[in-house]
Design a protein around this motif. Structure first.
Motif, PDB file in Angstrom:
ATOM      1  N   LEU A   4       0.861  -1.282  -0.062  1.00  0.00           N
ATOM      2  CA  LEU A   4      -0.034   0.067  -0.141  1.00  0.00           C
ATOM      3  C   LEU A   4       0.925   1.160  -0.087  1.00  0.00           C
ATOM      4  O   LEU A   4       1.604   1.293   1.129  1.00  0.00           O
ATOM      5  CB  LEU A   4      -1.053  -0.133   1.244  1.00  0.00           C
ATOM      6  CG  LEU A   4      -1.607   1.314   1.486  1.00  0.00           C
ATOM      7  CD1 LEU A   4      -2.633   1.437   0.244  1.00  0.00           C
ATOM      8  CD2 LEU A   4      -2.298   1.200   2.841  1.00  0.00           C
ATOM      9  N   LEU A   5       0.958   2.132  -0.958  1.00  0.00           N
ATOM     10  CA  LEU A   5       1.627   3.183  -1.105  1.00  0.00           C
ATOM     11  C   LEU A   5       0.980   4.141  -0.182  1.00  0.00           C
ATOM     12  O   LEU A   5      -0.219   4.455  -0.268  1.00  0.00           O
ATOM     13  CB  LEU A   5       1.630   3.721  -2.501  1.00  0.00           C
ATOM     14  CG  LEU A   5       2.421   4.932  -2.995  1.00  0.00           C
ATOM     15  CD1 LEU A   5       3.807   4.694  -2.506  1.00  0.00           C
ATOM     16  CD2 LEU A   5       2.165   5.422  -4.157  1.00  0.00           C
ATOM     17  N   ASN A  43      -2.534  -8.514   5.362  1.00  0.00           N
ATOM     18  CA  ASN A  43      -1.005  -8.775   4.827  1.00  0.00           C
ATOM     19  C   ASN A  43      -0.530  -7.755   3.981  1.00  0.00           C
ATOM     20  O   ASN A  43       0.283  -8.201   2.780  1.00  0.00           O
ATOM     21  CB  ASN A  43      -0.890 -10.285   4.412  1.00  0.00           C
ATOM     22  CG  ASN A  43      -1.032 -11.068   5.308  1.00  0.00           C
ATOM     23  OD1 ASN A  43      -0.327 -11.094   6.512  1.00  0.00           O
ATOM     24  ND2 ASN A  43      -1.711 -12.340   5.101  1.00  0.00           N
ATOM     25  N   TRP A  44      -0.914  -6.602   4.031  1.00  0.00           N
ATOM     26  CA  TRP A  44      -0.565  -5.324   3.288  1.00  0.00           C
ATOM     27  C   TRP A  44       0.755  -4.693   4.036  1.00  0.00           C
ATOM     28  O   TRP A  44       0.720  -4.573   4.999  1.00  0.00           O
ATOM     29  CB  TRP A  44      -1.341  -4.436   2.877  1.00  0.00           C
ATOM     30  CG  TRP A  44      -2.840  -4.851   2.120  1.00  0.00           C
ATOM     31  CD1 TRP A  44      -2.839  -5.739   1.423  1.00  0.00           C
ATOM     32  CD2 TRP A  44      -3.662  -3.889   1.874  1.00  0.00           C
ATOM     33  NE1 TRP A  44      -3.828  -5.845   0.445  1.00  0.00           N
ATOM     34  CE2 TRP A  44      -4.446  -4.687   1.019  1.00  0.00           C
ATOM     35  CE3 TRP A  44      -4.098  -2.423   2.094  1.00  0.00           C
ATOM     36  CZ2 TRP A  44      -5.718  -4.217   0.378  1.00  0.00           C
ATOM     37  CZ3 TRP A  44      -5.415  -2.090   1.462  1.00  0.00           C
ATOM     38  CH2 TRP A  44      -6.200  -2.805   0.565  1.00  0.00           C
ATOM     39  N   ARG A  45       1.855  -4.413   3.055  1.00  0.00           N
ATOM     40  CA  ARG A  45       2.887  -3.692   3.697  1.00  0.00           C
ATOM     41  C   ARG A  45       2.755  -2.084   3.404  1.00  0.00           C
ATOM     42  O   ARG A  45       2.687  -1.959   2.098  1.00  0.00           O
ATOM     43  CB  ARG A  45       4.135  -4.307   3.090  1.00  0.00           C
ATOM     44  CG  ARG A  45       5.340  -3.724   3.553  1.00  0.00           C
ATOM     45  CD  ARG A  45       6.884  -4.365   3.172  1.00  0.00           C
ATOM     46  NE  ARG A  45       6.802  -4.218   1.990  1.00  0.00           N
ATOM     47  CZ  ARG A  45       7.639  -3.067   1.399  1.00  0.00           C
ATOM     48  NH1 ARG A  45       8.198  -2.206   1.983  1.00  0.00           N
ATOM     49  NH2 ARG A  45       8.106  -3.061   0.393  1.00  0.00           N
ATOM     50  N   VAL A  46       3.015  -1.340   4.256  1.00  0.00           N
ATOM     51  CA  VAL A  46       2.953   0.137   3.828  1.00  0.00           C
ATOM     52  C   VAL A  46       4.317   0.673   3.445  1.00  0.00           C
ATOM     53  O   VAL A  46       5.384   0.224   4.114  1.00  0.00           O
ATOM     54  CB  VAL A  46       2.466   0.764   5.076  1.00  0.00           C
ATOM     55  CG1 VAL A  46       2.614   2.303   4.717  1.00  0.00           C
ATOM     56  CG2 VAL A  46       1.209   0.654   5.513  1.00  0.00           C
ATOM     57  N   VAL A  47       4.231   1.227   2.181  1.00  0.00           N
ATOM     58  CA  VAL A  47       5.423   1.704   1.566  1.00  0.00           C
ATOM     59  C   VAL A  47       5.350   3.207   1.582  1.00  0.00           C
ATOM     60  O   VAL A  47       4.613   3.734   0.880  1.00  0.00           O
ATOM     61  CB  VAL A  47       5.525   1.269   0.019  1.00  0.00           C
ATOM     62  CG1 VAL A  47       6.765   2.069  -0.582  1.00  0.00           C
ATOM     63  CG2 VAL A  47       5.734  -0.254  -0.064  1.00  0.00           C
ATOM     64  N   PRO A  48       6.040   3.887   2.710  1.00  0.00           N
ATOM     65  CA  PRO A  48       5.657   5.190   3.151  1.00  0.00           C
ATOM     66  C   PRO A  48       6.891   6.020   2.076  1.00  0.00           C
ATOM     67  O   PRO A  48       8.067   5.594   2.062  1.00  0.00           O
ATOM     68  CB  PRO A  48       6.344   5.282   4.366  1.00  0.00           C
ATOM     69  CG  PRO A  48       6.993   4.467   4.742  1.00  0.00           C
ATOM     70  CD  PRO A  48       6.783   3.209   3.889  1.00  0.00           C
ATOM     71  N   VAL A  49       6.358   7.152   1.501  1.00  0.00           N
ATOM     72  CA  VAL A  49       6.921   7.740   0.625  1.00  0.00           C
ATOM     73  C   VAL A  49       6.579   9.559   1.051  1.00  0.00           C
ATOM     74  O   VAL A  49       5.627   9.696   0.667  1.00  0.00           O
ATOM     75  CB  VAL A  49       7.013   7.827  -0.864  1.00  0.00           C
ATOM     76  CG1 VAL A  49       7.632   8.584  -1.862  1.00  0.00           C
ATOM     77  CG2 VAL A  49       7.372   6.371  -1.359  1.00  0.00           C
ATOM     78  N   GLN A  50       7.804  10.276   1.402  1.00  0.00           N
ATOM     79  CA  GLN A  50       7.503  11.673   1.513  1.00  0.00           C
ATOM     80  C   GLN A  50       8.740  12.361   0.764  1.00  0.00           C
ATOM     81  O   GLN A  50       9.586  12.089   1.161  1.00  0.00           O
ATOM     82  CB  GLN A  50       7.638  12.093   2.980  1.00  0.00           C
ATOM     83  CG  GLN A  50       6.956  13.536   3.373  1.00  0.00           C
ATOM     84  CD  GLN A  50       8.025  14.520   3.317  1.00  0.00           C
ATOM     85  OE1 GLN A  50       9.290  14.153   3.370  1.00  0.00           O
ATOM     86  NE2 GLN A  50       7.719  15.673   2.671  1.00  0.00           N
ATOM     87  N   ARG A  51       8.194  13.319   0.011  1.00  0.00           N
ATOM     88  CA  ARG A  51       8.989  13.935  -0.709  1.00  0.00           C
ATOM     89  C   ARG A  51       8.455  15.640  -0.790  1.00  0.00           C
ATOM     90  O   ARG A  51       7.422  15.843  -0.955  1.00  0.00           O
ATOM     91  CB  ARG A  51       9.123  13.577  -2.094  1.00  0.00           C
ATOM     92  CG  ARG A  51       9.605  12.071  -2.213  1.00  0.00           C
ATOM     93  CD  ARG A  51      11.239  12.198  -1.801  1.00  0.00           C
ATOM     94  NE  ARG A  51      11.503  10.708  -2.096  1.00  0.00           N
ATOM     95  CZ  ARG A  51      11.785   9.488  -1.240  1.00  0.00           C
ATOM     96  NH1 ARG A  51      11.158   9.808  -0.241  1.00  0.00           N
ATOM     97  NH2 ARG A  51      12.148   8.560  -1.572  1.00  0.00           N
ATOM     98  N   GLU A  52       9.414  16.429  -0.988  1.00  0.00           N
ATOM     99  CA  GLU A  52       9.538  17.877  -1.088  1.00  0.00           C
ATOM    100  C   GLU A  52       8.924  18.577  -2.573  1.00  0.00           C
ATOM    101  O   GLU A  52       8.491  19.195  -2.629  1.00  0.00           O
ATOM    102  CB  GLU A  52      10.427  18.604  -0.505  1.00  0.00           C
ATOM    103  CG  GLU A  52      10.788  18.201   0.919  1.00  0.00           C
ATOM    104  CD  GLU A  52       9.980  18.486   1.828  1.00  0.00           C
ATOM    105  OE1 GLU A  52       8.750  19.237   1.736  1.00  0.00           O
ATOM    106  OE2 GLU A  52       9.588  17.751   2.885  1.00  0.00           O
ATOM    107  N   GLY A  69      -3.130   0.013  -3.684  1.00  0.00           N
ATOM    108  CA  GLY A  69      -4.039   1.301  -3.661  1.00  0.00           C
ATOM    109  C   GLY A  69      -2.927   2.064  -2.933  1.00  0.00           C
ATOM    110  O   GLY A  69      -1.658   1.904  -2.777  1.00  0.00           O
ATOM    111  N   ALA A  70      -3.531   3.399  -2.890  1.00  0.00           N
ATOM    112  CA  ALA A  70      -2.429   4.539  -2.469  1.00  0.00           C
ATOM    113  C   ALA A  70      -3.349   5.413  -1.273  1.00  0.00           C
ATOM    114  O   ALA A  70      -4.548   5.513  -1.530  1.00  0.00           O
ATOM    115  CB  ALA A  70      -2.045   5.331  -3.338  1.00  0.00           C
TER     116      ALA A  70
END
Length: 144
Positions: A4-5, A43-52, A69-70
Motif C-alpha cells: 500500500l503506497l 497482509n499489506w505492507r505500507v510503503v511510505p514515501v514523503q518528498r518535497e 492502492g494508495a
C-alpha cells in the motif's frame, strides 16, 4: 505481500512540530505505524514515501504502479499539482486523498483540489485519524 503506497507531499515530513495547532502532534512516523497496523491483517505492507518535490512524488507513483492502492496527502500540491494529477490519473488502483486539516475552514486558496475528482474518496479535517480511515476504506474497496 501486497504493498500500500502512503504518499505524502511537501512539508509533511515535519509533522509533529509543524503548526501543531493546525496539523496535530502526530509525526509522520506515528501515522505510518497506525496505517501499517490497520492494514496488517490483510497482509499489506505500507510503503511510505514523503518528498518535497512533485517530480519525486510522480516517480514514487510510477515505481509503485503495482501496489494495491494508495493514500495520498499531496499537501499544497492539491492546488496546482497538475503533473501529479496526471500521474494519479494513470495510476490503476483506488486511492484516497487525505488532508489533516479541514481545508474548507482555512484560506480560500485551499478550497479546491485538482486531484480530488480522481480519488476514490477524500478525507479532510480529522487529523492523523484520517489516514487510518483512508486505509480502512481501501480495505473495503480493494478486492482480496
Amino acid at each position: 505481500m501486497s504493498e500500500l503506497l502512503l504518499l505524502n507531499g511537501p512539508n509533511l515530513g515535519i509533522l509533529g512540530r509543524r503548526e501543531p495547532e493546525i496539523y496535530g502532534t502526530a509525526t509522520l512516523a506515528d501515522i505510518e505505524k497506525s496505517v501499517a497496523a490497520e492494514v496488517a491483517p490483510r497482509n499489506w505492507r505500507v510503503v511510505p514515501v514523503q518528498r518535497e518535490s512533485e517530480g519525486e512524488l510522480i516517480h514514487a507513483i510510477q515505481d509503485h504502479h503495482d501496489s494495491v492502492g494508495a493514500i495520498v496527502n499531496p499537501g499544497a500540491l492539491m492546488i496546482a499539482g497538475w503533473s501529479l494529477r496526471d500521474a494519479l490519473a494513470a495510476y490503476p488502483r483506488p486511492w484516497m486523498e487525505v488532508h489533516l486539516s479541514n481545508v474548507w475552514a482555512r484560506e480560500a486558496f485551499r478550497h479546491e483540489s485538482v486531484l480530488a475528482p480522481l480519488a476514490a474518496g477524500v478525507i479532510v479535517g480529522l487529523g492523523a485519524l484520517g489516514y487510518v480511515l483512508a486505509a480502512r476504506a481501501l480495505l473495503e474497496v480493494v478486492p482480496d
